[in-house]
Design an enzyme around this catalytic site. Structure first.
Site, mmCIF file in Angstrom:
data_model
loop_
_atom_site.group_PDB
_atom_site.id
_atom_site.type_symbol
_atom_site.label_atom_id
_atom_site.label_comp_id
_atom_site.label_asym_id
_atom_site.label_seq_id
_atom_site.Cartn_x
_atom_site.Cartn_y
_atom_site.Cartn_z
ATOM 1 N N GLU A 192 36.223 39.274 41.750
ATOM 2 C CA GLU A 192 37.334 38.786 42.284
ATOM 3 C C GLU A 192 36.990 37.762 43.346
ATOM 4 O OE1 GLU A 192 38.781 38.720 45.465
ATOM 5 O OE2 GLU A 192 38.820 40.901 46.264
ATOM 6 N N CYS A 218 40.028 39.074 51.651
ATOM 7 C CA CYS A 218 40.424 38.512 50.257
ATOM 8 C C CYS A 218 41.899 38.213 50.339
ATOM 9 C CB CYS A 218 39.973 39.341 49.017
ATOM 10 S SG CYS A 218 38.376 39.889 49.094
#
Lengths: 532, 532
Positions: B265, B302
């Site tokens: 990710e 993120c």
């Protein structure tokens, strides 16, 4: 049904711009009419652009619309009539009955996938409703479903001209998932590819879908295939074939600016472990069954048993004698094309030259038979030689197998431990043996996608519970199957809607649950509506 | 709780053999006691070998045993007491409350995963019973379940010292799936890593599991990390971090003799689209919310909103004024480490130098504050300049965002079309706008893993319905999430048992359904027993 040698690109039948060729009848080595064409790179990009344009429109169809489309595909394939299994026979050397059986498998597969997507299982729907008063922070409304990954490229397999080809498993799974498909047909059976593409083209038209939902491209794997895999609009690849071919596509896809998943099913040697008590009780029956599995379809199956493992014993000698006798009755078989037959000849010759390898039995000799005919073979080797020689684990595609003879149980376990990843692993064993062989079973289970007991690996049922895949090199990603309804999961990706207006949610996520699908709502599986 | 600077390898705390270092307090730039150690490659292989040895034993545990183990992990983390959030604060510069909140998230995550595996959902059980009389061929009994993929390597993230680290989401998912885990801890917070590893070590002991189920390795990503990823016994990788780091591991894993899945990710710019009517009605509220999301945790998420897109209007001027005013009140923030702060300085300087980029507002200046302090920033650029300059789409990790000002709706759509794959996409819109912006929504939906309406992207709920991932470069495989219970699917692979003796089947596949799990039996979802 006319075969024209053309490509189907964005709903148009067009002549390929990159040269011409003819298919070859493997039973006679003679060319087959008509002259076929190869697509140019520009034509590849037309097909890809059409798929990309169709993608959001096709993604927006309902489960019912897609299910009906899959059923139309099945109907139109059946409507081709006898010309289809006849063309299969002409281009593959398979008997017509095999083509008919494979056609049944193909249309049943499309219908099963239709029924499967109606159930909504593959959407994996999850709803967590808002908790506005939760401390320390509120929870927003979150709703998860699967959506199509985008245009998918499918490479047709040589050995299943229908069931793993133009309208085969990969195509059915991708279309079921809501992805447009571009098939790169296999050059061994281009007429078969074209006929099936004609059926799918009609289905697309009857269903009123955008033309880009399905295209058929013919051409060399190295040129046209590579061009398809690196096209930015393509979002996933399905492949069935050789390790070299699958790995070439896998590396190509991973090195794109945007890597994409390649699901490549690359075959394996499908070990069959023959335990002593079972052999003692049934050496002859097991031998007959084994030879039947080994020589079915001239051994041209991904799940063909290429290695057998057993402990040396008088019962194993009986097995060898019975296998040899059964093999002697197996006719020389026509293989799918010249390349496959040549690889088989080279592979079996290479096997026979390895240290410690001896011949147990052979099928009927080829003699002066026409076409790409080969002879079935069963070799034997000591476990010691097998363990010392990794070449003996390499798949030779066709009706050949190597029996590994071990001195004891520990050596048998050592042989199984040394095996690479496999589509299947098979145990021939008595109930008592199964109950006491926990370690062997545990080791074998780590290696395979399907664990078979007292059956043989050939015969891959298309159903919900099938797993056709396995640890590398059987497949590039052991987490997915390429046969059965679970294969749809290869071509979807999840999306989560947060705090999304109720009236704009996709139907499967709406409170009312209009399609009555099973959903995980606040941790509980239910088909009930969500209370607003 | 003593922090010793050691590694946890196969249940033993040992000094690392590859050198020493100290963590740095980002708020003061001072070294933190004690001296920590780096593992050698030989130590890496000890941990890997232990994991491989533990794998079949851990795989054989029941769902209930694993669930209880996860709950023990949660209990032991809580039992560490205040020392844990205090150490988090010391090593990360986060306030202690953040450490406490993240600890709650981490233990709740472990408990949710325990409850999730008890439900058996992730096993995706499918049973097709034998049809011995079917024509033309009988169907064998086929039973499908998911089994652990094998030892998993988890790379701890810099920005979530608990929730995406030693006992974070990847570890919880892999342990839930039945896979041993080797964590490569992040060097920014080694003491935090060690404390959590102590808790997991106790849980392993209390649960009576093999020691190899969990190891903690510290070291450089390039050496120790690479060694872990190429170790043959390792079967999957979880990673949260930069695009460069994730892609290095991805390529390494794909080029192994046996490629393995890497779920990386890698973050994104998480576009926020501000539609005109919503701005007209709520410019000030949206601006405050946006700045709150942008500056939360010094922007070190993120899902931090790095790009906003809107049409030029008086309302957008109001938004800018309000955002600028809100930003002015945002204190200079301590970033996680020197490298991150330096990259932020360089990235924001680089942004400010791009053609057409102007500053809308800034947070409090750093002044003479100690440590790795940076200033929040909001830039503005015309869509024309944005479309011409791919650098403006690159993530700058931290509390900075770029507002893209468009001349009209068509240009806004063009900007959204040019975006790469994203973890999230957000729409600030009125009901009327949402109802009429089908094309915009469709385009945005193709780009993202989570589509957010009238919320902001920060705040990733750990639940069944979360999707935290998305099309590349947000993640290496859009088919999986790294947050929420669906993330367990990354670390399992299916296996099918064919014609398998009833008494030897895994419990979840037995006719009696002893764990009362939902199963797809002959096409119907049911928790009932299968009739023998």
């Amino acid at each position: 049904m006319m075969i024209t040698g053309q490509q189907l690109i964005n709903g148009q039948w067009v002549q390929g711009e990159a040269g011409q060729y003819q298919a070859v009848n493997p039973a006679t080595a003679a060319f087959i009419e008509p002259v076929m064409s190869y697509a140019s790179k520009a034509q590849v990009h037309q097909a890809v652009a059409a798929a990309a344009e169709a993608a959001p429109l096709y993604a927006a169809t309902s489960l019912e619309q897609r299910a009906e489309f899959l059923e139309l595909c099945a109907d139109e394939i059946m409507a081709l009539g006898d010309v289809l299994p006849e063309r299969v026979a002409l281009e593959t050397g398979y008997p017509k009955a095999r083509g008919e059986g494979e056609r049944a498998r193909t249309v049943n597969q499309l219908r099963l996938f239709a029924s499967s997507i109606r159930s909504g299982e593959y959407l994996n729907i999850r709803i967590d409703t808002a908790l506005p008063d939760r401390q320390p922070l509120p929870r927003p409304d979150l709703r998860y479903t699967n959506q199509p990954i985008g245009p998918v490229v499918v490479f047709g397999a040589s050995n299943f001209p229908l069931a793993f080809s133009v309208a085969g498993g990969d195509t059915a799974a991708a279309l079921a998932a809501g992805c447009p498909v571009i098939v790169k047909g296999h050059n061994s059976h281009p007429g078969t590819c074209e006929l099936v593409a004609q059926a799918l083209h009609k289905a697309v038209q009857k269903a009123g879908l955008p033309a880009g939902v399905f295209s058929l491209i013919m051409g060399s794997g190295r040129e046209v295939g590579s061009e398809l895999v690196v096209a930015p609009e393509v979002k996933a690849v399905g492949f069935t074939g050789s390790l070299a071919g699958g790995m070439a596509l896998f590396q190509l896809a991973n090195n794109r600016p945007e890597p994409i998943p390649v699901f490549a099913e690359m075959g394996s040697v499908n070990p069959v472990v023959l335990l002593p008590e079972a052999l003692e009780q049934n050496a002859e029956t097991i031998a007959t069954g084994f030879v039947g599995s080994l020589t079915l379809g001239v051994g041209q199956f991904c799940v063909n048993p290429g290695v057998a493992v057993a402990i040396h014993s008088p019962a194993l000698d009986r097995f060898c004698a019975a296998a040899s006798a059964a093999l002697a009755k197996v006719p020389a078989g026509v293989m799918l094309n010249e390349g496959i037959a040549a690889a088989y000849q080279k592979g079996t010759a290479h096997l026979s030259e390895q240290a410690g390898v001896e011949l147990v039995g052979s099928g009927e000799a080829v003699g002066d038979k026409a076409g790409f005919c080969t002879q079935a073979k069963l070799f034997k080797v000591t476990a010691e030689a097998f363990l010392a020689n990794p070449h003996l684990q390499e798949e030779v595609f066709g009706h050949v197998s190597v029996l590994v003879s071990c001195v004891d149980e520990a050596q048998l376990l050592a042989v199984v431990r040394t095996l690479k990843g496999q589509l299947t692993g098979t145990l021939q064993a008595t109930a008592a043996e199964l109950a006491t062989q926990a370690e062997l079973i545990s080791v074998l289970r780590q290696k395979v996608g399907r664990l078979v007991v007292n059956n043989f690996p050939t015969g891959v049922e298309v159903c919900d519970a099938m797993m056709h895949g396995g640890p590398f090199p059987a497949a590039t990603d052991a987490r997915f199957t390429s046969v059965g309804t679970a294969s749809i999961a290869r071509f979807v990706r999840p999306i989560c809607f947060q705090n999304y207006p109720a009236e704009l949610l996709p139907p499967e996520l709406q409170n009312a649950n209009p399609w009555a699908l099973p959903r995980l709502v606040n941790g509980v599986k239910t088909s009930a509506a969500v209370e607003a």
